[in-house]
Every structure is written in C-alpha cells, then in structure tokens.
Design an enzyme around this catalytic site. Structure first.
Site, PDB file in Angstrom:
ATOM      1  N   PRO A 117       0.847  -1.110   0.090  1.00  0.00           N
ATOM      2  CA  PRO A 117       0.490  -0.008  -0.186  1.00  0.00           C
ATOM      3  C   PRO A 117       0.714   1.461  -0.245  1.00  0.00           C
ATOM      4  O   PRO A 117       1.844   1.130   0.541  1.00  0.00           O
ATOM      5  CB  PRO A 117      -0.979  -0.444   1.191  1.00  0.00           C
ATOM      6  N   ASN A 118       0.177   2.167  -0.960  1.00  0.00           N
ATOM      7  CA  ASN A 118       0.591   3.437  -0.601  1.00  0.00           C
ATOM      8  C   ASN A 118       2.528   3.487  -1.911  1.00  0.00           C
ATOM      9  O   ASN A 118       2.947   5.159  -2.511  1.00  0.00           O
ATOM     10  CB  ASN A 118       1.159   4.182   0.470  1.00  0.00           C
ATOM     11  N   ARG A 125       4.626  10.820  -3.020  1.00  0.00           N
ATOM     12  CA  ARG A 125       4.922  10.601  -1.312  1.00  0.00           C
ATOM     13  C   ARG A 125       6.540  10.998  -0.199  1.00  0.00           C
ATOM     14  O   ARG A 125       7.700  10.449  -0.932  1.00  0.00           O
ATOM     15  CB  ARG A 125       4.822   8.936  -1.058  1.00  0.00           C
ATOM     16  N   TYR A 130      11.795   8.450   0.664  1.00  0.00           N
ATOM     17  CA  TYR A 130      11.170   7.408  -0.463  1.00  0.00           C
ATOM     18  C   TYR A 130      12.071   7.455  -1.356  1.00  0.00           C
ATOM     19  O   TYR A 130      11.700   6.813  -2.810  1.00  0.00           O
ATOM     20  CB  TYR A 130       9.566   7.076  -0.359  1.00  0.00           C
ATOM     21  N   ASN A 181       8.116  -5.433  -0.468  1.00  0.00           N
ATOM     22  CA  ASN A 181       7.534  -4.519   0.043  1.00  0.00           C
ATOM     23  C   ASN A 181       6.511  -4.196  -0.111  1.00  0.00           C
ATOM     24  O   ASN A 181       5.471  -3.833  -0.552  1.00  0.00           O
ATOM     25  CB  ASN A 181       8.079  -3.683  -0.647  1.00  0.00           C
ATOM     26  N   ASP A 194       1.650 -15.200   6.847  1.00  0.00           N
ATOM     27  CA  ASP A 194       0.843 -16.881   6.675  1.00  0.00           C
ATOM     28  C   ASP A 194       1.142 -17.465   5.002  1.00  0.00           C
ATOM     29  O   ASP A 194       1.449 -18.741   4.810  1.00  0.00           O
ATOM     30  CB  ASP A 194      -0.203 -17.058   6.516  1.00  0.00           C
ATOM     31  N   GLU A 205      12.996  -9.459   0.776  1.00  0.00           N
ATOM     32  CA  GLU A 205      12.009  -8.207   1.476  1.00  0.00           C
ATOM     33  C   GLU A 205      13.179  -7.285   1.466  1.00  0.00           C
ATOM     34  O   GLU A 205      14.302  -7.030   1.583  1.00  0.00           O
ATOM     35  CB  GLU A 205      11.956  -8.854   3.313  1.00  0.00           C
ATOM     36  N   HIS A 207      13.018  -2.625   1.637  1.00  0.00           N
ATOM     37  CA  HIS A 207      12.110  -1.852   2.256  1.00  0.00           C
ATOM     38  C   HIS A 207      13.498  -0.405   1.603  1.00  0.00           C
ATOM     39  O   HIS A 207      14.566  -0.680   1.839  1.00  0.00           O
ATOM     40  CB  HIS A 207      11.852  -1.112   3.488  1.00  0.00           C
ATOM     41  N   LEU A 208      12.470   0.993   1.299  1.00  0.00           N
ATOM     42  CA  LEU A 208      13.305   1.679   0.619  1.00  0.00           C
ATOM     43  C   LEU A 208      13.693   2.543   1.872  1.00  0.00           C
ATOM     44  O   LEU A 208      15.589   3.014   1.671  1.00  0.00           O
ATOM     45  CB  LEU A 208      12.261   2.857   0.475  1.00  0.00           C
ATOM     46  N   SER A 209      12.993   2.832   2.764  1.00  0.00           N
ATOM     47  CA  SER A 209      13.662   3.479   4.040  1.00  0.00           C
ATOM     48  C   SER A 209      14.622   2.242   4.772  1.00  0.00           C
ATOM     49  O   SER A 209      14.159   1.332   4.632  1.00  0.00           O
ATOM     50  CB  SER A 209      12.850   4.233   5.072  1.00  0.00           C
ATOM     51  N   ARG A 214      13.911   4.306  11.879  1.00  0.00           N
ATOM     52  CA  ARG A 214      12.370   4.997  12.192  1.00  0.00           C
ATOM     53  C   ARG A 214      11.610   4.396  13.038  1.00  0.00           C
ATOM     54  O   ARG A 214      12.266   4.019  14.547  1.00  0.00           O
ATOM     55  CB  ARG A 214      11.615   3.888  10.914  1.00  0.00           C
ATOM     56  N   ARG A 218       8.076   0.212  13.053  1.00  0.00           N
ATOM     57  CA  ARG A 218       8.255   0.390  11.703  1.00  0.00           C
ATOM     58  C   ARG A 218       9.701  -0.844  12.169  1.00  0.00           C
ATOM     59  O   ARG A 218       9.503  -1.233  11.335  1.00  0.00           O
ATOM     60  CB  ARG A 218       8.310   1.419  10.723  1.00  0.00           C
TER      61      ARG A 218
HETATM   62  C1  DQA Z   1       8.735   0.878   3.839  1.00  0.00           C
HETATM   63  C2  DQA Z   1       8.370   1.021   4.532  1.00  0.00           C
HETATM   64  C3  DQA Z   1       7.062   1.028   5.521  1.00  0.00           C
HETATM   65  O1  DQA Z   1       7.384   0.701   6.897  1.00  0.00           O
HETATM   66  C4  DQA Z   1       6.420   1.913   4.778  1.00  0.00           C
HETATM   67  O2  DQA Z   1       5.277   1.906   5.435  1.00  0.00           O
HETATM   68  C5  DQA Z   1       5.800   2.025   4.279  1.00  0.00           C
HETATM   69  C6  DQA Z   1       7.612   1.724   3.306  1.00  0.00           C
HETATM   70  C7  DQA Z   1       9.633   1.331   2.568  1.00  0.00           C
HETATM   71  O3  DQA Z   1       9.617   0.670   1.914  1.00  0.00           O
HETATM   72  O4  DQA Z   1      10.652   2.192   3.505  1.00  0.00           O
HETATM   73  O5  DQA Z   1       5.059   2.514   2.749  1.00  0.00           O
HETATM   74  O6  DQA Z   1       7.699  -0.575   3.232  1.00  0.00           O
END
Ligand code: DQA
Length: 253
Positions: A117-118, A125, A130, A181, A194, A205, A207-209, A214, A218
């Site tokens: 999401p997002n 964003r 990001y 991600n 699951d 896995e 993650h951009l950040s 953080r 998170r």
């Molecule tokens: C994220 C980190 C998550 O905590 C956050 O909710 C995201 C992006 C990242 O790519 O850093 O939507 O997954």
C-alpha cells in the site's frame, strides 16, 4: 608436349584425332608413349567395345586411367567455394546457438515483485524518505536489471492485503523468486506472513527506508524471519540489488 610426333605417323588433322583415326592398339600405344593418355584411353575404350573380352586392352585402359587420375587430381576448391563452406558452417552454428538460447529463454528465472500500500504514490509520497522516482520508473529499472541478469520480472502493486495475498499464491508455481515490499503491512500482517510461508522459492524483503532507524512500530517486520534476505535503506537501488542478489539463490528448504 605437342602432337607433332603423332602427326608424323599420319595422324594429322585438327580436332580429336582419337575420334577421327581408326582405333588400333598401335594407335593407343603411340598416344600413350607421347603422353596423350586421355586420347590413348579413348582408343582403348573404342577397341574394347569391339573386343570386350580382351584382357590385355582392359589392363592397359586401367593402367592409363590410373595415370590420368594422378595427372589430373581433383581440382582444388576455389577460395569462393571454401568461403561458402565456412559460411554454411557458421550459419549452422548460429542456428544451433539461437535454438539453444530460445530453449534457455523458456527456462529463464522469473521474478515477481510485489509492492504494498501507498507505494503507487512514490515520487509524490514523502520524497525525503522514499525518493523522487515514481513506481513506474522503479519498475522499469527492475525489469531492465532482471533482463541484464538473464531473468525476467513482473511487477504488481496493491493497496489491498487480500489482493497481495492472492498475488503471492501466483508465485507458488509461477515464479522462481519473490521480491516484496509489503509497506505498512510489513508491520501488521499475519495473513501476508502466512501466505509467504507457502512458498519454497527465495523471498527477498525490500524497504526503501531503513525501517530499523525509524519509529518503533516500523522496526518490527512480520515477514523478516520468513524471508531469505532483506534489503533496507538503499532507496530504489534496494530493488535492483535484490534482483542481482537473487541470481544464484536456490530454493528454500
Ligand atoms: C516502507 C517502510 C514502511 O514502514 C512504510 O509503511 C512503507 C514503505 C519502505 O519501503 O521503506 O510504506 O516499506
């Protein structure tokens, strides 16, 4: 060598003497002595038509034909025909190589990339966290990198947990690597965790950040211990690093 001596024994005339003169064993021998083996052979052949059982004539003819074979070996291949032979060889090799590559193409590693999401709003964003690239641009980089590594990548983004789970099911049989991600669902979704547990392909896995630097909520990933590897804090490069890193990853046990 000339025909003079033969002409001297009344074999004159232009053209094919052997065809014009009455074929006799003497004529054949004279031709032979002068080195006109082709004419001698022709006379012997004519004599043998008239007297097919003459072993001595047959023997002579065979002997002359042997000499002719030595005098007139197979002409050497011209440069052009040698080059044509090479080209045909190369064409065959290229054809075989292409066939091999096509077959390999079918066996290419397929990567599925799922964005949660997002992430469809990347670029707009929180760019300070990001980055400024859109998801479309990131996906292009992912696909390009996969191609460079001899693999292929399909990408998918959803804001819905259920859709993400159904996409994960597609990876059970359809893909060789999953890069995910899960965005905010990373920190909450037992359901996604699951679904991932059903896979035996490598899961990376991303993650951009750097989620570990953080907010405390998170810093917990529900999927970290299910994943084969984790890439955090490299921004959009984390995806291409995951693609490259997956090249030699084997299936999970
Ligand atoms: C994220 C980190 C998550 O905590 C956050 O909710 C995201 C992006 C990242 O790519 O850093 O939507 O997954």
């Amino acid at each position: 060598m000339t025909d003079d001596k033969l002409k001297g024994v009344s074999m004159g005339g232009d053209g094919d003497d052997a065809a014009e003169l009455t074929p006799t064993a003497t004529l054949a021998r004279l031709y032979e002595e002068q080195g006109f083996f082709d004419k001698a052979a022709s006379v012997y052949k004519k004599l043998l038509v008239m007297e097919p059982d003459r072993a001595d004539l047959k023997e002579k003819l065979e002997d002359i034909e042997k000499r002719l074979a030595v005098i007139s070996p197979q002409p050497e291949k011209s440069e052009t025909s040698t080059m044509l032979d090479h080209l045909t060889g190369w064409q065959k090799t290229i054809g075989e190589r292409k066939k091999m590559l096509d077959q390999e193409g079918e066996k290419r590693r397929r990567i599925l990339v799922i964005h949660g999401p997002n992430l469809g709003m990347l670029g707009r964003r929180e760019p300070s966290v990001y980055g400024t690239l859109t998801l479309e641009e990131i996906n292009e980089e992912i696909k390009k990198t996969a191609e460079e590594c001899g693999m292929s990548a399909d990408t998918f983004q959803s804001n819905h947990e259920g859709e993400m789970i159904e996409k994960i099911y597609e990876a059970i049989d359809g893909y060789d690597v999953l890069i995910i991600n899960a965005a905010a669902y990373t920190h909450t979704s037992v359901a996604i965790r699951d679904a991932l547990l059903m896979l035996d392909i490598p899961i990376i896995e991303v993650h951009l950040s750097n989620i570990y630097r953080r907010e405390p909520f998170r810093q917990k990933s529900m999927i970290a211990d299910v994943a084969t590897a984790q890439v955090v804090g490299f921004g959009k490069d984390g995806y291409t690093m995951a693609v490259r890193g997956s090249v030699n990853m084997s299936r999970r046990t």
